[in-house]
Scaffold this active site. Structure first.
Site, PDB file in Angstrom:
ATOM      1  CG  ASP A 281      -0.310  -0.039   2.537  1.00  0.00           C
ATOM      2  OD1 ASP A 281       0.910  -0.300   2.591  1.00  0.00           O
ATOM      3  OD2 ASP A 281      -0.988   0.189   3.546  1.00  0.00           O
TER       4      ASP A 281
ATOM      5  CE1 TYR B 153       7.737   3.748   0.790  1.00  0.00           C
ATOM      6  CE2 TYR B 153       7.168   5.134  -1.096  1.00  0.00           C
ATOM      7  CZ  TYR B 153       7.954   4.144  -0.520  1.00  0.00           C
ATOM      8  OH  TYR B 153       8.950   3.553  -1.262  1.00  0.00           O
TER       9      TYR B 153
ATOM     10  CG  PHE C 289       8.069   0.005  -4.205  1.00  0.00           C
ATOM     11  CD1 PHE C 289       8.238  -0.410  -2.893  1.00  0.00           C
ATOM     12  CD2 PHE C 289       7.416  -0.853  -5.085  1.00  0.00           C
ATOM     13  CE1 PHE C 289       7.783  -1.657  -2.463  1.00  0.00           C
ATOM     14  CE2 PHE C 289       6.962  -2.087  -4.674  1.00  0.00           C
ATOM     15  CZ  PHE C 289       7.145  -2.499  -3.357  1.00  0.00           C
TER      16      PHE C 289
ATOM     17  CG  HIS D 254       7.419  -5.686   0.834  1.00  0.00           C
ATOM     18  ND1 HIS D 254       8.035  -4.542   1.268  1.00  0.00           N
ATOM     19  CD2 HIS D 254       6.326  -5.285   0.131  1.00  0.00           C
ATOM     20  CE1 HIS D 254       7.349  -3.492   0.850  1.00  0.00           C
ATOM     21  NE2 HIS D 254       6.302  -3.903   0.157  1.00  0.00           N
TER      22      HIS D 254
END
Length: 215
Positions: free
Chosen positions: A60, A62, A73, A180
């Site tokens: 999801d 930041y 990202f 991740h």
């Protein structure tokens, strides 16, 4: 500024059947929701279905104000805080291809056909996974089904992304699944996975232009 439905994806049934309720829930939420409304579909606006060659699926946005820009990202160049997941991505990029990338804004990747999509497109400030159950998964299911109508490279980072692999249509795809890149999990298989060279090797073998991952 309101959220605009991305034209290239507007025919997905999500925008008629699910988006109105999600939008109403967000509008009724007194908390600050990230990213800002005009950036919520930035990934889909930047990378249309016909341009998508690679899908990088995150978690999801930041949840720190000023950090999320609508691309998974990606971080605005003027953000003063920690890079966290992106910092580890850039470390792996350097280890994989010898590329030292200073630019944290990943819009250039999106423009080259890399769809940077999160499994949820919004998050309340300070509450990671706060909109995990809001209904965004329906959109991601449909995007994966659409992009997998032709050979595509899929990079699934983390368990949430990997669980959605069932929505990828069978085909001559490259599907990479690793931990991740978050500081909490990157050392469990993300580091050393070499996703960037793997994608370029796959594209080259197909006679397609490789992705220039540099800024």
């Amino acid at each position: 500024m309101s959220t605009q439905i991305p034209q290239g994806w507007a025919d997905l049934t999500f925008f008629n059947t699910d988006w109105p309720a999600i939008q109403a829930a967000i509008d009724a939420d007194p908390r600050t929701i990230l990213p800002p409304a005009h950036q919520r579909f930035a990934a889909l606006e930047r990378t249309s279905p016909d341009k998508t060659r690679v899908v990088i699926l995150g978690q999801d946005p930041y949840h720190t104000p000023g950090k999320a820009d609508g691309l998974a990202f990606s971080i605005p160049t003027d953000f003063p805080g920690r890079l966290a997941s992106l910092g580890n991505i850039l470390k792996e990029l350097n280890s994989d291809l010898g590329v030292t990338r200073q630019q944290t804004d990943l819009r250039d990747w999106a423009d080259k056909g890399v769809l940077l999509l999160n499994t949820a497109l919004t998050v309340p400030t300070g509450e990671a996974n706060g909109h995990k159950a809001l209904g965004w998964d329906k959109l991601v299911h449909q995007v994966l089904a659409r992009t997998s109508q032709r050979p595509t490279a899929f990079i699934l980072w983390g368990n949430q992304a990997q669980k959605l692999a069932t929505h990828i249509n069978p085909g001559d795809h490259l599907i990479l699944k690793t931990a991740h890149p978050s500081p909490l999990s990157a050392r469990r298989g993300f580091f050393g996975s070499r996703p960037f060279s793997a994608v370029n090797d796959w594209l080259r073998a197909r006679g397609e232009e490789q992705i220039d991952w540099t800024a």
